[in-house]
Enzyme design. Structure first.
Site, mmCIF file in Angstrom:
data_model
loop_
_atom_site.group_PDB
_atom_site.id
_atom_site.type_symbol
_atom_site.label_atom_id
_atom_site.label_comp_id
_atom_site.label_asym_id
_atom_site.label_seq_id
_atom_site.Cartn_x
_atom_site.Cartn_y
_atom_site.Cartn_z
ATOM 1 N N GLU A 156 37.305 3.043 -57.293
ATOM 2 C CA GLU A 156 36.173 2.183 -57.655
ATOM 3 C C GLU A 156 36.624 0.794 -58.092
ATOM 4 O O GLU A 156 35.977 -0.209 -57.770
ATOM 5 C CB GLU A 156 35.345 2.848 -58.767
ATOM 6 N N GLY A 197 24.036 2.667 -57.485
ATOM 7 C CA GLY A 197 23.789 1.464 -56.697
ATOM 8 C C GLY A 197 23.911 1.733 -55.219
ATOM 9 O O GLY A 197 23.124 1.226 -54.417
ATOM 10 N N ALA A 198 24.903 2.553 -54.846
ATOM 11 C CA ALA A 198 25.132 2.876 -53.442
ATOM 12 C C ALA A 198 26.184 3.969 -53.386
ATOM 13 O O ALA A 198 26.806 4.331 -54.382
ATOM 14 C CB ALA A 198 25.590 1.650 -52.661
ATOM 15 N N MET A 199 26.405 4.502 -52.164
ATOM 16 C CA MET A 199 27.420 5.531 -51.948
ATOM 17 C C MET A 199 28.114 5.295 -50.624
ATOM 18 O O MET A 199 27.462 5.089 -49.601
ATOM 19 C CB MET A 199 26.769 6.920 -51.979
ATOM 20 N N GLU A 200 29.448 5.377 -50.646
ATOM 21 C CA GLU A 200 30.281 4.960 -49.527
ATOM 22 C C GLU A 200 30.474 6.021 -48.451
ATOM 23 O O GLU A 200 31.570 6.184 -47.897
ATOM 24 C CB GLU A 200 31.655 4.518 -50.050
ATOM 25 N N HIS A 206 31.163 -4.055 -51.841
ATOM 26 C CA HIS A 206 31.854 -2.964 -52.542
ATOM 27 C C HIS A 206 31.933 -1.735 -51.642
ATOM 28 O O HIS A 206 33.006 -1.146 -51.448
ATOM 29 C CB HIS A 206 31.092 -2.654 -53.840
ATOM 30 N N GLU A 207 30.795 -1.338 -51.084
ATOM 31 C CA GLU A 207 30.782 -0.124 -50.258
ATOM 32 C C GLU A 207 31.570 -0.319 -48.966
ATOM 33 O O GLU A 207 32.222 0.613 -48.485
ATOM 34 C CB GLU A 207 29.344 0.297 -49.947
ATOM 35 N N HIS A 229 35.190 0.285 -49.465
ATOM 36 C CA HIS A 229 35.500 1.714 -49.538
ATOM 37 C C HIS A 229 35.794 2.321 -48.163
ATOM 38 O O HIS A 229 36.427 3.379 -48.087
ATOM 39 C CB HIS A 229 34.323 2.476 -50.145
#
Length: 846
Positions: A322, A265-268, A299-300, A303
């Site tokens: 997570e 979905g995504a990366m932080e 969410h990201e 993080h």
């Protein structure tokens, strides 16, 4: 790839030997479509005289210089690791190598946009793929500063963790010399490069500092990017987190980049978050997708503090990283954005995922034993994300939200820019709340399995409750009975026929049976709902009276969350083979038209597909499937014009269309001879119809090519791959199987082909591939990257062949596998368990 693994023991030994000060990484991205130059200078201290290794996945290594001494690459590098002998107390290591671009969504991914033929690059490094871009001590506890120097075509945008500097031009190329980052873990470094377009904004942090915001997409996608919505959610997230975490945003700027062919979905990445490009909506999105994007953005952003500012020491605390972001993103959405029903979404989407994962043979404690990188790869699962977040919600109910946040604030203050383990956080929560969490942690974090809760009550002749208790149970394999902080809700119908909460009792329960004397003397309501407000993590069962009320009045709940809890209880009963799937299908079709929450509709439609394809008894599955498609068409026609529900019902109808009449209806929508008021057949909906018609044998190759010609984009090409593979012919399935198991496709293309391969009206068309599938698995696992191999293992597993034969074939392969490839074994064991569950559900439905 053999040799790519890293054990926890190796990482611990290396961390005891050295501390890393800095990396200087010089990349030349102008050398063609296959390789790029990667020159890395690392400064680190070490135990003098010791030996270790640095990770570097390379095409070739030109030179290795350690403290002025040239090391022979042929002797010291195997293409994955570089051995470093006789270290000094102070060390300078320079490695000059060529690295490979990837097309798997790992490392430095290279994508060519079919619209403008431009090259777009982005990095994806979690768990351990920054070693594909530069030489690095690849583990989260060896933090360092990172300074990137990037040479690329001069008209590109180049983005990394630090603010983008002014480039120094040299002919057709230019060089961007980024400033060094703060001291961070290597897996959250990033490089995104290409002619990306950007919309810019800014905000003022709680520290008074201006933080520059950038929102990026490919040039051909930028027109679809609703920047205003993305920036609004981002601002709301900044406000919520800075207030609750007691710490200003820790990095210099905040870029959000929507990139093609992304695996997650995504990366932080610190200050440079990458997102799945499907979050750029070319066509009208469902409300579920818009909300999902908002939750992902939050969410990201969470993080940036929890994961990037403070980072886990080793991957056994991946769950906390997570789960914290998952919990906080839902809390922020519910309390500080327009998505006030976010906990309804959390229940229907995340918790259903967690309950499924926790009932697989591969379930594990939230605090999982992570012995090596292969363990990490398969632990990005429903336990790590969804169960962990659910248990954090229970923890907040247990200690109190204010106390929880006070502990978190102290945690950030003490551990900024360092690495931590779970006890570091629990100590702060204990201090802030006064609660002893040792027993709580042991029961919730160190054991697996989900409890089931039932109400036991007695009433007198006047319907007054004379006794009330809550019974907790667990299966024999995972017998832990936990302490739960929960609420009991009483719901009754009012004069207008609305099911309203008339009483709520919040309490702690523990052990097998907990008496609730506070509820005695009250009139029995129409419906008793355990775990009201969804505070704890447990399956619930309704008593007979409550079940009858729910069945008749599911649509009449005043609020969405209690209705969704009832939906979840009904679905659990079907999955556990306690209730017939056919009955659930009818309940769903009779009530889904009254749902107003887009995500709930989306999940219910997924459950409809699972029920019809896997859980309904074979002797009447075809008849019920045809009836379900007819009901979906009726729901679409009766839905409010232009509504989200109308769009979802139309897509679901197209997917489930089986008969000639139903396919004719899809064809009419496709060619425009029939129109529904308020429904626009835009690009993506047109592809949904195309794929449905192709699966029904209504699309020739020439017609598919003509549809692609009208949408010759990356998204269009992926849909074209799915549509081609959906054709109901032996030749099409053979072509799809061969393509997806070769090395010719990108990660997105492979996924699209596998989706089409499995899109069949009659399973006999693909049931003959089981032997071929098991015959190629080991080679695929050993030769493909993890993501590509995983798609093959899961995508071609014969899940739709619900039979004892499938179980026997799986068992035979697992026996032949022995102790090799534990990660692949786990994926197969989980897939096998789904077939076991489907067999039990079919028997219950028969």
């Amino acid at each position: 790839m053999p040799g790519m693994n890293l054990t926890r023991a190796e990482a611990s030994e290396r961390a005891n030997l050295l501390n890393v000060d800095s990396y200087e990484v010089s990349l030349d991205l102008t050398r063609g479509e296959r390789i790029f130059t990667s020159k890395t200078t690392v400064r680190f201290t070490a135990t003098a005289g010791a030996s270790t290794f640095i990770d570097a996945v390379t095409d070739s290594v030109r030179s290795i210089n350690l403290n002025g001494v040239e090391l022979d690459p042929a002797e010291h590098s195997d293409g994955i690791r570089i051995q470093l002998p006789n270290l000094g107390a102070q060390n300078v290591l320079v490695i000059d190598a060529d690295a490979l671009y990837m097309n798997t969504g790992e490392g430095l991914h290279r994508f060519v946009d079919p619209v403008d033929q431009e090259v777009y690059l982005y990095s994806q490094f979690e768990v351990a793929d920054c070693r594909r871009m530069f030489a690095v001590f690849e583990q989260p506890d060896l933090k360092a500063t990172f300074q990137f120097s990037v040479t690329a075509p001069r008209y590109w945008n180049v983005v990394s963790n630090a603010p983008t500097p002014e480039p120094i031009e040299n002919g057709d190329s230019a060089t961007w010399d980024f400033a060094a980052t703060q001291r961070i873990s290597c897996y959250i470094t990033a490089l995104i490069a290409g002619p990306y377009q950007v919309a810019r904004d800014s905000l003022v942090s709680s520290s008074g500092r201006t933080v520059e915001l950038g929102v990026f997409a490919r040039a051909s996608m930028m027109q679809y990017l609703d920047v205003e919505n993305i920036v609004t959610i981002t601002r709301q997230g900044f406000e919520f987190y800075e207030k609750n975490f007691g710490a200003p945003y820790p990095f210099e700027k905040y870029d959000q980049l929507f990139v093609p062919e992304f695996n997650a979905g995504a990366m932080e990445n610190a200050g440079a978050v990458t997102f799945l490009e499907e979050y750029v909506f070319r066509s009208r999105p469902t409300g579920a997708m818009v909300e999902r994007r908002a939750i992902t953005i939050l969410h990201e952003l969470a993080h940036m503090w929890f994961g990037d500012l403070v980072t886990m020491k080793w991957w056994n605390d991946l769950w906390l990283n997570e789960s914290f972001a998952e919990f906080m993103s839902t809390l922020a959405a519910a309390q500080n954005t327009e998505f006030t029903s976010a906990w309804t979404t959390f229940n229907t989407l995340e918790k259903n995922w967690a309950y499924r994962q926790d009932q697989l043979p591969s379930t594990h404690p939230i605090v999982a034993e992570i012995n090596d990188l292969e363990d990490v790869e398969v632990n990005f699962d429903g336990i790590t994300y969804a169960k962990g977040a659910s248990v954090l919600r229970q923890l907040v109910a247990f200690v109190g939200q204010e106390e929880f946040m006070a502990g978190v604030r102290e945690y950030f203050a003490k551990h900024a820019w360092s690495n931590t383990e779970l006890p570091d956080l629990l100590r702060e929560l204990e201090a802030a709340s006064g609660r002893d969490l040792s027993g709580w942690g042991a029961a919730w974090l160190e054991t697996a399995g989900v409890n089931t809760l039932k109400a036991e009550m007695a009433t007198d002749d006047d319907g007054v409750i004379t006794s009330f208790a809550i019974r907790q149970s667990a299966i024999s394999e995972y017998p832990t009975l936990r302490q739960h902080r929960l609420a009991v809700g009483f719901y009754s119908l009012d004069d207008a026929g609305v099911l309203k909460r008339v009483h709520r009792e919040e309490l702690d329960i523990d052990g097998e049976l907990t008496e609730v004397p506070a509820l005695t003397g009250q009139a029995r309501p129409d419906l008793v709902l355990l775990n009201d407000d969804d505070l704890t993590y447990a399956k619930i069962r309704l008593d007979e009276v409550s079940l009858a009320t729910a069945t008749e009045h599911l649509k009449d709940f005043e609020d969405s969350l209690p209705r969704t809890l009832v939906w979840s209880a009904a679905w659990d009963s079907v999955r556990d083979a306690e209730a017939p799937a056919s009955t659930y299908v009818q309940l769903l079709l009779n009530n889904i038209g009254h749902e107003v929450d887009s995500t709930v509709i989306m999940v219910l439609l997924r459950q409809l597909n699972t029920s019809l394809d896997l859980y309904v008894a074979a002797e009447h599955s075809e008849e019920l499937s045809v009836q379900a498609a007819a009901s979906l068409w009726k729901l679409a026609v009766e839905a409010e014009a232009g509504s989200d529900a109308q769009l979802q019902f139309v897509k679901a109808f197209a997917h489930r269309s089986r008969t000639a009449e139903q396919l004719d209806q899809v064809q009419s929508l496709f060619d425009g001879s029939v129109a529904l008021d308020g429904l626009t057949v835009d690009t993506d909906l047109r592809w949904s119809f195309t794929i449905a018609l192709s699966a029904g044998g209504r699309m020739s190759e020439a017609t598919l090519d003509s549809v692609l010609a009208n949408d010759d984009t990356a998204n269009g090409k992926a849909s074209w791959y799915t549509a081609r593979a959906s054709r109901p012919t032996a030749e099409a399935k053979e072509e799809a199987f061969a393509a997806a198991t070769s090395a010719t496709l990108s990660n997105d293309q492979q996924s699209a082909v596998i989706s089409g391969f499995n899109n069949v009206h009659h399973n006999e068309l693909i049931s003959g591939y089981t032997e071929k599938y098991f015959g190629l698995l080991i080679n695929a696992w050993e030769s493909f990257s993890h993501e590509m191999a995983k798609q093959i293992v899961l995508g071609f597993y014969p899940s739709s062949n619900v039979s004892q034969i499938t179980l026997e074939q799986t068992d035979a392969f697992l026996e032949s596998l022995g102790s090799k490839h534990a990660a692949m074994r786990r994926l197969l064991v989980e897939s096998r368990a789904d077939v076991v569950r489907a067999l039990a559900a079919r028997q219950a439905d028969a």
